[in-house]
Scaffold this motif. Structure first.
Motif, mmCIF file in Angstrom:
data_model
loop_
_atom_site.group_PDB
_atom_site.id
_atom_site.type_symbol
_atom_site.label_atom_id
_atom_site.label_comp_id
_atom_site.label_asym_id
_atom_site.label_seq_id
_atom_site.Cartn_x
_atom_site.Cartn_y
_atom_site.Cartn_z
ATOM 1 N N ARG A 1 -0.253 9.089 -4.726
ATOM 2 C CA ARG A 1 -1.202 9.674 -4.788
ATOM 3 C C ARG A 1 -0.709 11.110 -4.300
ATOM 4 O O ARG A 1 -1.373 11.960 -4.256
ATOM 5 N N THR B 1 4.755 6.241 5.411
ATOM 6 C CA THR B 1 3.783 6.429 4.711
ATOM 7 C C THR B 1 3.317 4.805 5.075
ATOM 8 O O THR B 1 2.655 4.161 5.935
ATOM 9 N N LEU C 1 0.778 -1.512 -0.247
ATOM 10 C CA LEU C 1 0.006 0.111 -0.342
ATOM 11 C C LEU C 1 0.768 1.012 0.206
ATOM 12 O O LEU C 1 0.402 2.313 -0.730
ATOM 13 N N ILE D 1 -0.001 5.177 -2.360
ATOM 14 C CA ILE D 1 -0.389 6.064 -2.003
ATOM 15 C C ILE D 1 0.599 7.245 -1.508
ATOM 16 O O ILE D 1 0.234 7.904 -1.392
#
Length: 346
Positions: A283, A298, A276, A280
């Protein structure tokens, strides 16, 4: 002359905007990590004042706060932080190198190999400590280069590598299940708890090897970051710009496998964090600028938030791997659909 001036101006503006956005995102992610780390230290079954936490951390006993902070909360928070950084950094390195958001250690079998090796070392060989980490790293490297060889082709075609990795991952999961099935009852319970991905009961002595791996392998990725970014343009373009594609892939693979294997050996294969973190961060950034540090931060946020949520915000106390798995599964489906539409770019 005036025409030349009007054409030169727009070139600098997007670059400045990208740099400003990257700096802002990194600051926000760093602030999020600090906030969650502090929250883990201060809040739990009972909340402590920040002054009590600081007093305990600096060695001043204050009515039992020292035990809660130094023996329970701080090791757990530290393990969440370093494993999250390792998973995030190792995962995005694979994804950027192969130019595919599905090329995560979770998907291609690196986490499964490190997990199977660690379970074998713990249950069958009765090993512990840094030796388990060493076994996990060696197994991760062996499986990584096996997958690379079987997927073959120049640089290992991303699609083939993912398919081969999924097959090997399924085989290794079967090996792990067999070891657990044959293990004594106590070892079986411990291994199952570990396989879900958990930082419960973490000790500072277990954090140290993971932190050392983060410094060494993270430093390798930092040195290779520029070449890795060029590699996204393709092998021919990278060679034309003087970047050794094979050498860069070797360095990145060694570093990424080391990060994921050490983190897995310490906390178990915390599901989907490596998978993930890169998408993420991408983005949030809106570009590839600073993707490595953004993904690492993150990952730390995902583990810290997942562990805190599983302990105190849900009806039942759940390991962090259960929480991240529940969040990651729908995101995997989303990325598969998006990759089919956009050609698999991160």
């Amino acid at each position: 002359m005036s025409i030349a001036i009007t054409h030169a101006a727009p070139r600098t503006i997007p670059r400045r905007r990208i740099n400003h956005r990257s700096a802002l995102v990194l600051c926000l992610l760093g602030g999020g990590v600090i906030f969650l780390f502090a929250l883990t230290l201060t809040c739990g079954r009972g909340c402590l004042a920040p002054s009590e936490v600081l007093s305990a951390l600096f060695g001043h006993d204050s009515a039992g706060a020292s035990f809660v902070v130094n023996d329970l909360r701080f090791p757990r928070a530290a393990m969440s932080l370093v494993t999250g950084l390792c998973f995030g950094l190792g995962g995005v390195a694979f994804q950027v190198m192969l130019r595919n958001p599905l090329a995560s250690p979770d998907i291609v079998g690196i986490s499964a190999s490190a997990g199977a090796a660690a379970v074998f070392a713990i249950v069958i060989l009765s090993l512990n400590g840094w030796i388990v980490s060493l076994v996990a790293v060696c197994a991760g490297l062996l499986v990584a280069f096996t997958i690379w060889g079987l997927s073959s082709g120049r640089g290992g075609a991303g699609g083939r590598l993912i398919l081969v990795g999924i097959g090997i991952s399924a085989m290794l999961d079967s090996v792990t299940a067999y070891i657990i099935l044959e293990a004594p009852e106590w070892d079986r319970v411990e291994a199952l708890r570990w396989l879900t991905g958990s930082v419960n009961g973490a000790q500072l002595t277990e954090v140290a090897p993971v932190f050392a791996a983060l410094v060494v392998f993270g430093g390798m990725l930092a040195v290779a970051a520029r070449d890795l970014d060029v590699l996204r343009l393709g092998d021919d373009t990278a060679r034309a710009l003087g970047v050794g594609a094979d050498k860069t892939r070797l360095v990145v693979t060694l570093a990424a496998v080391g990060l994921v294997a050490f983190a897995t050996s310490a906390s178990g294969p915390i599901a989907f964090v490596a998978f993930l973190s890169g998408p993420i961060a991408s983005r949030l950034l809106g570009s590839s600028t600073a993707i490595l540090p953004a993904a690492a931060l993150t990952g730390a946020i995902l583990v810290l938030a997942g562990d805190f949520s599983g302990q105190f915000l849900l009806p039942a106390r759940l390991p962090v791997g259960v929480v991240t798995g529940a969040v990651g599964a729908p995101f995997l489906l989303y990325l598969i659909v998006r990759a089919n539409k956009n050609g698999g770019s991160l």
